[in-house]
Scaffold this active site. Structure first.
Site, mmCIF file in Angstrom:
data_model
loop_
_atom_site.group_PDB
_atom_site.id
_atom_site.type_symbol
_atom_site.label_atom_id
_atom_site.label_comp_id
_atom_site.label_asym_id
_atom_site.label_seq_id
_atom_site.Cartn_x
_atom_site.Cartn_y
_atom_site.Cartn_z
ATOM 1 N N MET A 1 0.848 -1.189 0.000
ATOM 2 C CA MET A 1 0.000 0.000 0.000
ATOM 3 C C MET A 1 0.890 1.246 0.000
ATOM 4 O O MET A 1 0.456 2.335 0.365
ATOM 5 C CB MET A 1 -0.937 -0.007 1.214
ATOM 6 C CG MET A 1 -1.880 -1.215 1.169
ATOM 7 S SD MET A 1 -3.397 -0.973 2.060
ATOM 8 C CE MET A 1 -2.785 -0.751 3.711
ATOM 9 N N ALA B 1 4.130 3.887 0.906
ATOM 10 C CA ALA B 1 4.872 4.380 2.069
ATOM 11 C C ALA B 1 5.960 3.347 2.394
ATOM 12 O O ALA B 1 6.075 2.850 3.509
ATOM 13 C CB ALA B 1 3.955 4.624 3.262
ATOM 14 N N LEU B 2 6.730 3.048 1.376
ATOM 15 C CA LEU B 2 7.651 1.902 1.445
ATOM 16 C C LEU B 2 8.773 2.120 2.458
ATOM 17 O O LEU B 2 9.261 3.229 2.633
ATOM 18 C CB LEU B 2 8.262 1.649 0.066
ATOM 19 C CG LEU B 2 7.256 1.357 -1.058
ATOM 20 C CD1 LEU B 2 8.007 1.068 -2.360
ATOM 21 C CD2 LEU B 2 6.337 0.194 -0.704
ATOM 22 N N HIS C 1 9.557 -3.583 3.002
ATOM 23 C CA HIS C 1 9.090 -3.810 1.632
ATOM 24 C C HIS C 1 10.283 -4.047 0.686
ATOM 25 O O HIS C 1 10.243 -4.924 -0.177
ATOM 26 C CB HIS C 1 8.350 -2.579 1.098
ATOM 27 C CG HIS C 1 7.109 -2.223 1.851
ATOM 28 N ND1 HIS C 1 7.009 -1.079 2.605
ATOM 29 C CD2 HIS C 1 5.910 -2.853 1.948
ATOM 30 C CE1 HIS C 1 5.799 -0.999 3.127
ATOM 31 N NE2 HIS C 1 5.105 -2.071 2.764
ATOM 32 N N LYS D 1 5.118 -9.993 9.600
ATOM 33 C CA LYS D 1 4.580 -9.040 10.584
ATOM 34 C C LYS D 1 3.052 -9.124 10.560
ATOM 35 O O LYS D 1 2.405 -9.100 11.579
ATOM 36 C CB LYS D 1 5.031 -7.611 10.299
ATOM 37 C CG LYS D 1 4.477 -6.668 11.372
ATOM 38 C CD LYS D 1 4.950 -5.266 11.203
ATOM 39 C CE LYS D 1 4.058 -4.470 10.305
ATOM 40 N NZ LYS D 1 2.736 -4.175 10.876
ATOM 41 N N ASP D 2 2.505 -9.241 9.339
ATOM 42 C CA ASP D 2 1.053 -9.412 9.196
ATOM 43 C C ASP D 2 0.770 -10.912 9.120
ATOM 44 O O ASP D 2 0.333 -11.430 8.086
ATOM 45 C CB ASP D 2 0.573 -8.676 7.945
ATOM 46 C CG ASP D 2 0.796 -7.184 8.063
ATOM 47 O OD1 ASP D 2 0.259 -6.582 8.995
ATOM 48 O OD2 ASP D 2 1.554 -6.635 7.245
ATOM 49 N N VAL E 1 11.009 -7.492 9.228
ATOM 50 C CA VAL E 1 12.218 -6.666 9.265
ATOM 51 C C VAL E 1 12.039 -5.624 10.367
ATOM 52 O O VAL E 1 10.967 -5.016 10.481
ATOM 53 C CB VAL E 1 12.457 -5.985 7.897
ATOM 54 C CG1 VAL E 1 13.715 -5.119 7.932
ATOM 55 C CG2 VAL E 1 12.582 -7.044 6.801
ATOM 56 N N SER F 1 4.567 1.081 7.821
ATOM 57 C CA SER F 1 4.313 2.415 7.258
ATOM 58 C C SER F 1 3.684 3.322 8.305
ATOM 59 O O SER F 1 3.746 4.540 8.204
ATOM 60 C CB SER F 1 3.388 2.301 6.053
ATOM 61 O OG SER F 1 3.918 1.360 5.160
HETATM 62 O O1 PAF Z 1 -0.082 -5.751 3.705
HETATM 63 C C1 PAF Z 1 -0.495 -4.844 2.952
HETATM 64 O O2 PAF Z 1 0.187 -3.850 2.696
HETATM 65 C C2 PAF Z 1 -1.871 -4.960 2.343
HETATM 66 O O3 PAF Z 1 -2.756 -5.561 3.228
HETATM 67 C C3 PAF Z 1 -1.883 -5.673 0.974
HETATM 68 C C4 PAF Z 1 -1.423 -7.121 1.097
HETATM 69 C C5 PAF Z 1 -0.992 -4.928 0.008
HETATM 70 C C6 PAF Z 1 -3.300 -5.684 0.408
HETATM 71 O O4 PAF Z 1 -3.801 -4.395 0.234
#
Ligand code: PAF
Length: 283
Positions: free
Chosen positions: A30, A32-33, A37, A151-152, A178, A188
Site C-alpha cells: 500500500m 509508504a515503502l 518492503h 509481521k502481518d 524486518v 508504514s
Molecule cells: O499488507 C499490505 O500492505 C496490504 O494488506 C496488501 C497485502 C498490500 C493488500 O492491500
C-alpha cells in the site's frame, strides 16, 4: 523501471514475458515503502526474472475512515526507492481502476475462524477487503511467486488459505519481519508516531521477547495478563489484544499442550496509531 496505472497496460506489458515462461515475483503493497518492503523486492529479484510491485491503498480493507484518510501516500518517493532497488515494474492503479463503479465485488470465500479472531475481531471486514484485492492483483499480475511479510501473520495465513481454497497458481513466500535496530517492527504507520511514542514503541517487541522466555513457565492466561500489564505500564500505550494462538489455525491456546505451534500476537495503540507485532514462541 516501467510504471503502469491501468490493468490493460500492465497485462499487455507482462503478456510476452508470461508467454516466454519468464518467472514473475510480485510484492503487493500500500506504498509508504520502508526497508521491510524493499527486502521483499530484493528477495523477489533474487528468485525471479521479473519483479512487479503494486502500490494501492485499498479502501475496502479499512474499517476506520480516519485510518484510510491518514494512511501515508508517497508515490514519487516510493517509485524512486523501487527503482534504486531494481524493481522492474510498478503498478499503481487508482480506485476506479481497481473497483469499477458499475461492478459489485463477488466474494464467495469463507475463512472460518481465521478472519474472526484478533485483527478480524477488532477490524471487521478487513480481511475480506484484503483477500478481494490480493486475489484481484494476483489475477492481474499472474505471478510465479508472491511475497508477504510475517509481521502481518494473520494476513499471511488468510492469503495462504485463499490460495489453497481457490487453487491459485502462485507460490506464497512468507518473509521474516524486518525490524529497526531497536527492535520495532517496520511499518508504514511508524512514521505517524510522535517522537515520544517512537521512543517507547520498541517496548512492544521487548515484551514479546520476554514473553518468549517465559513460555511454558507460566500458565498461558497468566502470561497474557503479565504481557498486557507490562506493555501498559507505559501510559502512552493501550493494548487492544495480546493473544497466544496456534500458528496455523490462529485459535487461542488455553494450555501449552501444542506449545511448538504457539505464536504471541499483539495490537497496541500509541495515541491514535495502531501497531501490530508477533513472535513465534518456540521457533
Ligand atoms: O499488507 C499490505 O500492505 C496490504 O494488506 C496488501 C497485502 C498490500 C493488500 O492491500
Amino acid at each position: 523501471m516501467k510504471q503502469f496505472s491501468t490493468i490493460s497496460d500492465l497485462r499487455y506489458f507482462l503478456a510476452s514475458g508470461h508467454k516466454k515462461g519468464v518467472s514473475v515475483g510480485f510484492v503487493p503493497t500500500m506504498g509508504a515503502l520502508h526497508e521491510g518492503h524493499l527486502t521483499l523486492i530484493r528477495r523477489s529479484k533474487a528468485e525471479n526474472n521479473l519483479t512487479v510491485c503494486s502500490i494501492f491503498v485499498n479502501p475496502i480493507q479499512f474499517n476506520n475512515p480516519e485510518d484510510l484518510e491518514k494512511y501515508p501516500r508517497t508515490l514519487s518517493r516510493d517509485a524512486k526507492l523501487l527503482e534504486e532497488n531494481g524493481c522492474d515494474v510498478l503498478f499503481a492503479p487508482d480506485n476506479a481502476e481497481m473497483y469499477p463503479p458499475e461492478k459489485k465485488e463477488p466474494f464467495g470465500l469463507e475463512f472460518g475462524m481465521l478472519d474472526k479472531v484478533m485483527e478480524g475481531k477488532f477490524r471487521p471486514g478487513h480481511f475480506k477487503g484484503v483477500a478481494i484485492v490480493v486475489k484481484k492483483l494476483i489475477n492481474i499480475v499472474q505471478p510465479t511467486r508472491a511475497y508477504f511479510g510475517k509481521k502481518d501473520f494473520q494476513q499471511l495465513t488468510i492469503i495462504q488459505n485463499m490460495v489453497h481454497q481457490l487453487a491459485l497458481p502462485v507460490i506464497i513466500v512468507p518473509c521474516e519481519t524486518v525490524r529497526e535496530k531497536d527492535g520495532l517492527a517496520m511499518s508504514s504507520r511508524n512514521m505517524r508516531l510522535t517522537i515520544a511514542e517512537r521512543e517507547i514503541a520498541p517496548t512492544i517487541y521487548q515484551i514479546l521477547c520476554k514473553a518468549k522466555e517465559k513460555t511454558g513457565k507460566l500458565p498461558v492466561r497468566e502470561l497474557k495478563e503479565w504481557a498486557i500489564k507490562k506493555i501498559q505500564e507505559n501510559h502512552l500505550m493501550r493494548v487492544e489484544y495480546f493473544e497466544i494462538g496456534d500458528k496455523e489455525t490462529l485459535m487461542p491456546l488455553e494450555t501449552w499442550n501444542f506449545k511448538n505451534r504457539a505464536v504471541a500476537f499483539t495490537a497496541v495503540f500509541l495515541g491514535d496509531v495502531r501497531l501490530i507485532d508477533n513472535i513465534e514462541l518456540f521457533s
